[in-house]
Design a protein around this motif. Structure first.
Motif, short mmCIF file in Angstrom:
data_model
loop_
_atom_site.label_atom_id
_atom_site.label_comp_id
_atom_site.label_asym_id
_atom_site.label_seq_id
_atom_site.Cartn_x
_atom_site.Cartn_y
_atom_site.Cartn_z
N SER A 184 4.77 70.75 79.58
CA SER A 184 3.67 70.59 78.60
C SER A 184 3.10 72.02 78.31
O SER A 184 2.40 72.05 77.12
N GLU A 185 3.35 72.82 79.18
CA GLU A 185 2.72 74.16 78.76
C GLU A 185 3.64 75.02 77.99
O GLU A 185 3.04 76.31 77.68
N ILE A 186 4.77 74.71 77.78
CA ILE A 186 5.63 75.48 77.08
C ILE A 186 5.35 75.64 75.46
O ILE A 186 4.91 74.50 74.72
N LYS A 187 5.68 76.69 75.12
CA LYS A 187 5.14 76.91 73.31
C LYS A 187 6.19 75.82 72.70
O LYS A 187 7.13 75.67 72.97
N ASN A 188 5.36 75.18 71.77
CA ASN A 188 6.02 74.18 70.69
C ASN A 188 6.33 72.86 71.62
O ASN A 188 7.08 72.02 70.96
N ALA A 189 5.76 72.63 72.71
CA ALA A 189 6.07 71.27 73.51
C ALA A 189 5.28 70.26 72.66
O ALA A 189 6.08 69.19 72.69
N ASN A 190 4.48 70.57 72.00
CA ASN A 190 3.47 69.45 71.33
C ASN A 190 3.90 69.24 69.88
O ASN A 190 3.19 68.65 69.29
N THR A 191 5.00 69.94 69.54
CA THR A 191 5.44 69.76 67.85
C THR A 191 6.28 68.59 68.04
O THR A 191 6.95 68.09 69.00
N TYR A 192 6.66 68.17 66.59
CA TYR A 192 7.51 67.12 66.41
C TYR A 192 8.86 67.33 66.97
O TYR A 192 9.43 68.52 67.03
N GLN A 193 9.47 66.46 67.75
CA GLN A 193 10.85 66.97 68.34
C GLN A 193 11.91 66.28 67.46
O GLN A 193 12.00 65.37 66.51
N SER A 194 13.19 66.83 67.76
CA SER A 194 14.64 65.98 66.99
C SER A 194 14.54 64.42 67.09
O SER A 194 14.37 64.14 68.28
N TYR A 195 14.86 64.02 66.13
CA TYR A 195 15.16 62.52 66.23
C TYR A 195 16.27 62.20 67.28
O TYR A 195 16.29 61.14 67.86
N ILE A 196 17.21 63.01 67.62
CA ILE A 196 18.26 62.57 68.34
C ILE A 196 17.90 63.24 69.78
O ILE A 196 18.80 62.99 70.64
N GLY A 197 16.78 63.66 69.98
CA GLY A 197 16.37 64.38 71.36
C GLY A 197 17.17 65.67 71.39
O GLY A 197 18.00 66.28 70.95
N ILE A 198 16.46 66.39 72.50
CA ILE A 198 17.06 67.68 72.67
C ILE A 198 18.35 67.57 73.22
O ILE A 198 18.89 66.68 73.92
N GLU A 199 19.44 68.51 72.96
CA GLU A 199 20.68 68.77 73.50
C GLU A 199 20.70 68.41 75.01
O GLU A 199 21.61 67.77 75.37
N ARG A 200 20.14 69.00 75.92
CA ARG A 200 20.04 69.06 77.35
C ARG A 200 19.74 67.35 77.69
O ARG A 200 20.53 67.07 78.74
N LEU A 201 18.93 66.76 77.02
CA LEU A 201 18.79 65.37 77.27
C LEU A 201 19.93 64.63 77.22
O LEU A 201 20.51 63.82 77.70
N ARG A 202 20.64 64.77 75.79
CA ARG A 202 21.78 64.15 75.54
C ARG A 202 23.13 64.30 76.49
O ARG A 202 23.61 63.35 76.87
N LYS A 203 22.98 65.59 76.56
CA LYS A 203 24.11 66.08 77.55
C LYS A 203 23.75 65.39 79.33
O LYS A 203 24.92 64.89 79.80
N THR A 204 22.57 65.35 79.49
CA THR A 204 22.31 64.67 81.04
C THR A 204 22.60 63.16 80.87
O THR A 204 23.19 62.60 81.94
N ILE A 205 22.31 62.55 79.74
CA ILE A 205 22.64 60.98 79.72
C ILE A 205 23.99 60.92 79.58
O ILE A 205 24.42 59.86 80.53
N ALA A 206 24.85 61.73 79.07
CA ALA A 206 26.24 61.42 79.17
C ALA A 206 26.82 61.66 80.37
O ALA A 206 27.79 60.81 80.75
N ASP A 207 26.49 62.61 81.21
CA ASP A 207 26.81 63.00 82.53
C ASP A 207 26.39 62.01 83.53
O ASP A 207 27.21 61.42 84.29
N TRP A 208 25.27 61.51 83.22
CA TRP A 208 24.66 60.31 83.95
C TRP A 208 25.46 59.19 83.93
O TRP A 208 25.82 58.12 84.74
N TYR A 209 25.76 58.62 82.68
CA TYR A 209 26.98 57.63 82.42
C TYR A 209 28.50 57.86 83.08
O TYR A 209 28.86 57.03 83.75
N GLY A 210 28.64 58.98 83.08
CA GLY A 210 30.08 59.56 83.73
C GLY A 210 29.90 59.19 85.27
O GLY A 210 30.74 58.59 85.95
N ASN A 211 28.77 59.98 85.75
CA ASN A 211 28.56 59.62 87.23
C ASN A 211 28.19 58.42 87.96
O ASN A 211 28.77 57.84 88.80
N THR A 212 27.39 57.63 86.95
CA THR A 212 27.14 56.27 87.32
C THR A 212 27.97 55.13 86.91
O THR A 212 28.28 54.11 87.96
#
Length: 385
Positions: free
Chosen positions: A57-85
């Protein structure tokens, strides 16, 4: 007077919204109500998740509008989570769409694929929101029956005998809410074959697969070969990581479906708050110890819930998944709503009547494990007082 849209007459206020007002009124009078009705996890998210969110929350631009598809790291983590789970391969660039809770996904999918007059196959008993949203969109709800004697799974042979020409979507949900029933690989495969044969979009709502799953490998619809051609899966961190109020969900599916749903999502809301995305990433990066501890806690709670059921003369299945216990009333009072009101009046304990999930829920009730052990013990002790 401004006249409301006709579609509003097709729905009513969500049962829990109305019931919580009643409970609040009782509590305002000084009555201590123990709520065993709602599946609202009371345990904290995994250790370290909240500090990561605060830091983000302290990072610059944390409070700005975010991408409709989420940040790349989140989508990558979801994909990895599906693979592992679930042992499912997911393309994080094309097959993942983060959501503000999976309830949003139910609306987005329905808006993307339902027209007025289309039919929707919905489980009875089942999550009421499937019906409400379908009715809002002026689609016709076709309930398919689930019964205890059939392990709360759809009878595909009976469905095959129906006229399915107008059916556009079929909703399934395993582990099943409200009953906690699980589904076998073979039965899931049968449903996928049925959907393919009849050109029906199959949507699997899958938020409970990591809670008390009896040491079985959690199932995804995409464990079934060829299912991506006709299926979507909703999932959520609400129950798995105790992040219900954070509103973190996801749709998994092939690119064509995700692309269409994104059109709708982008018009309804903006992207998820950046620190929440970082918190979600931290949660999904937990090791298996998290679920061992979580399920151990739920096992302790379930033991007391079953003792409460025994004192209330309720019949239940010991082996069920998810955060609820589904039980049949053996009392002389078979009307589940009246029974629930009686328990609230006599013991100041709220238990959800089964009929709110469909007429096949009549005579049943649902008890939530989302209360600490001490509170559950207190509820149990009230019943003999």
């Amino acid at each position: 007077m401004i006249v409301v849209a006709k579609r509003i007459h097709q729905i009513s206020e969500y049962f829990f919204s109305e019931k919580m007002k009643e409970i609040q009124t009782l509590e305002n009078k000084g009555i201590d109500i123990i709520n065993l009705g709602i599946g609202n996890p009371d345990i904290l998210p995994p250790y370290g998740v909240i500090p990561k969110m605060k830091e983000a929350s302290e990072i610059k631009n944390a409070n700005t509008y975010q991408s409709y598809i989420g940040i790349e790291r989140l989508r990558k983590t979801i994909a990895d989570w599906y693979g592992n789970t679930y042992k499912v391969d997911v393309d994080y660039q094309k097959e993942v769409l983060p959501l503000m809770g999976s309830k949003e996904g139910i609306m987005d999918i329905s808006l993307s694929y339902l027209n007025k007059g289309n039919q929707v196959l919905i489980p009875n008993p089942g999550y009421p929101i499937y019906s409400s949203i379908s009715k809002l969109l002026e689609s016709e709800v076709i309930y398919y029956d689930l019964y205890d004697r059939e392990d709360w799974c759809p009878n595909i042979k009976l469905l095959e005998n129906k006229n399915l020409s107008k059916v556009k979507i079929m909703w399934i949900n395993y582990p099943h809410m409200p009953t906690g029933a699980t589904i076998t690989f073979e039965k899931l495969e049968e449903i996928v074959v049925f959907a393919k044969k009849n050109r029906i979009l199959l949507v699997h709502d899958n938020p409970y697969s990591l809670i008390l799953n009896n040491n079985k490998r959690p199932l995804s619809i995409f464990n079934i070969r060829g299912s991506k051609d006709i299926a979507l899966e909703l999932n959520s961190l609400s129950k798995s990581y105790n992040m219900a109020g954070w509103r973190i969900g996801m749709i998994i599916g092939k690119h064509e479906y995700i692309k269409n749903i994104l059109k709708v999502k982008s018009l309804i809301n903006s992207g998820m708050y950046y620190p929440i995305q970082i918190g979600a990433i931290a949660a999904m990066n937990q090791n298996s110890e998290w679920f061992k501890k979580l399920n151990l806690e739920y096992l302790k709670r379930k033991k007391i819930i079953l003792e409460i059921c025994d004192r209330l003369y309720l019949k239940y299945r010991k082996k069920s998944s998810g955060i609820f216990v589904w039980a049949k009333i053996l009392d002389l009072e078979k009307n589940d709503r009246k029974w629930s009101d009686k328990i609230l009046k006599n013991y100041h304990i709220f238990i959800t009547p089964g009929s709110i999930f469909g007429n096949n829920g009549k005579g049943y009730v649902r008890l939530s494990m989302c209360c600490p052990v001490k509170t559950l013990e207190k509820a149990k002790n009230r019943i003999f007082s």
